[in-house]
Motif scaffolding. Structure first.
Motif, mmCIF file in Angstrom:
data_model
loop_
_atom_site.group_PDB
_atom_site.id
_atom_site.type_symbol
_atom_site.label_atom_id
_atom_site.label_comp_id
_atom_site.label_asym_id
_atom_site.label_seq_id
_atom_site.Cartn_x
_atom_site.Cartn_y
_atom_site.Cartn_z
ATOM 1 N N THR A 1 0.847 -1.212 0.000
ATOM 2 C CA THR A 1 0.000 0.000 0.000
ATOM 3 C C THR A 1 0.882 1.262 0.000
ATOM 4 N N ALA A 2 2.050 1.177 0.646
ATOM 5 C CA ALA A 2 2.968 2.337 0.645
ATOM 6 C C ALA A 2 3.388 2.662 -0.784
ATOM 7 N N GLN A 3 3.635 1.623 -1.588
ATOM 8 C CA GLN A 3 4.026 1.852 -2.991
ATOM 9 C C GLN A 3 2.860 2.432 -3.791
ATOM 10 N N GLN A 4 1.641 1.973 -3.482
ATOM 11 C CA GLN A 4 0.466 2.516 -4.186
ATOM 12 C C GLN A 4 0.300 4.000 -3.847
ATOM 13 N N MET A 5 0.546 4.343 -2.575
ATOM 14 C CA MET A 5 0.439 5.750 -2.138
ATOM 15 C C MET A 5 1.532 6.588 -2.804
ATOM 16 N N HIS B 1 3.195 10.588 -6.686
ATOM 17 C CA HIS B 1 3.952 10.918 -7.892
ATOM 18 C C HIS B 1 3.035 11.566 -8.942
ATOM 19 N N LEU B 2 1.816 11.031 -9.067
ATOM 20 C CA LEU B 2 0.855 11.611 -10.013
ATOM 21 C C LEU B 2 0.487 13.034 -9.586
ATOM 22 N N ARG C 1 11.028 9.297 -5.265
ATOM 23 C CA ARG C 1 10.014 8.282 -4.992
ATOM 24 C C ARG C 1 10.361 6.985 -5.714
ATOM 25 N N ALA C 2 10.226 5.877 -4.996
ATOM 26 C CA ALA C 2 10.470 4.563 -5.607
ATOM 27 C C ALA C 2 9.227 3.714 -5.390
ATOM 28 N N PHE C 3 8.643 3.251 -6.480
ATOM 29 C CA PHE C 3 7.417 2.464 -6.363
ATOM 30 C C PHE C 3 7.199 1.634 -7.613
ATOM 31 N N ASP C 4 6.400 0.595 -7.449
ATOM 32 C CA ASP C 4 5.970 -0.191 -8.604
ATOM 33 C C ASP C 4 4.545 0.280 -8.904
#
Lengths: 201, 126
Positions: A131-135, A140-141, A170-173
């Motif tokens: 969920t942290a990556q989704q946030m 980022h958007l 920011r690092a996320f999938d």
């Protein structure tokens, strides 16, 4: 001669109308400028809110992890203490005491079950990273929206639009999702094997 | 295999804690954590490790760049690397394998999968 004097007057009238229209347009753009600036100011607030949620979820997850670690440790200690107790008793102790032996076994089973349940809770807490990556993706958007609104301000002659916005890395999938299905790992395993096979060929 | 010295690389403190706990439960006691690829490379310069578990998405240096750097280093070239990430898109997995990853796990993982992949990776690396 009479025809010639009519032309400049018509042009004058048309130009007057055009000036009025441009004036109205400028006023309309100016009216638009404030909501754009307000929106631009609100975007970082929304981003900060998301980051706060992330931070609080992480803190709460760590509190749960503290408890889980304590439960697993306690349950492990119970099992260990039972073993020590068993070893301390004479080998014949349980021969005519089946009730006590059953109680020993029950305690051991309960401790093991508590440990397994606690470990299952720990495994489920992986949701926090996902969920942290989704946030982070959403933040980022929002960063992108803020950058675009910042550029639009430049169109209204705002000099501050040329100032660079300092962004958090920011690092996320973008496709991160929580799924407990074993199918996806199986598909990954098959793909990994096929890539390995292709490498050795 | 239990005396394996493992370096666990993940930017999420939650994931590092879960991975370390899961490894200890599986009998792997010697685990060091790193917060990203940069931190991991620094730790690899100081200590010797037999196994790396790494995430992909990390802010300072991502997992893929980290793996490529490890593979470019002479004495680390053959170090077994297991990638544990949320990325499950086919092209990503192929890219990771090409970068030099030995095995791949998709998050959320089960303790059995983690243990199985470590054992499998070590066996294949020998």
């Amino acid at each position: 001669m009479a025809e010639d004097s009519k032309v400049p007057r018509r042009i004058h009238e048309e130009l007057g109308e055009l000036t009025k229209s441009i004036d109205e347009m400028i006023k309309a753009f100016r009216r638009l400028q404030n909501p754009i600036e307000e929106s631009r100011q609100r975007v970082p607030m929304a981003t900060m809110q998301l980051e706060r949620i992330n931070q609080q979820t992480e803190e709460a997850t760590h509190k749960v992890l503290d408890m889980v670690e304590e439960i697993t440790k306690d349950a492990g200690n119970i099992v260990q203490d039972l073993k020590t107790l068993r070893r301390a008793l004479p080998a014949t102790y349980f021969r005519n005491r089946s009730g006590i032996r059953d109680t020993f076994e029950r305690i051991e089973q309960t401790a093991n079950k508590s440990q397994d349940n606690a470990f299952a809770i720990m495994d489920a807490l992986q949701f926090q990273d996902i969920t942290a990556q989704q946030m982070e993706h959403t933040a980022h958007l929002l960063d992108e929206v803020e950058t675009k609104l910042h550029s639009v301000r430049g169109l209204f002659g705002d000099d501050t639009s040329e100032e660079e916005i300092v962004r958090k890395k920011r690092a996320f999938d973008p496709n991160a999702r929580y799924t407990t299905s074993s199918d996806s790992q199986q598909e990954v395993d098959e793909l990994v094997e096929s890539v390995k096979a292709a490498k050795t060929e | 295999m239990a005396d394996l010295k493992i370096l666990a690389v993940d930017d999420s403190p939650t994931m590092r804690r879960i991975i370390i706990n899961t490894l200890k439960r599986a009998g792997f006691e010697d685990v060091t954590e790193a917060t990203d690829g940069k931190d991991a490379l620094a730790k690899l310069k100081v200590d010797k490790y037999n196994f790396i578990i790494t995430d992909w998405n990390m802010p300072e240096m991502d997992g893929l760049t980290f793996v490529s750097n490890v593979r470019k280093t002479d004495d680390l070239r053959n170090l077994p690397i297991l990638m544990v990430t949320t990325r499950s898109v086919k092209d990503d997995i192929i890219e990771a394998m090409k970068a030099g990853v030995n095995n791949y796990i998709v998050k959320p993982f089960t303790p059995d999968t983690l243990k199985e992949k470590i054992v499998q990776t070590i066996k294949n690396a020998v």
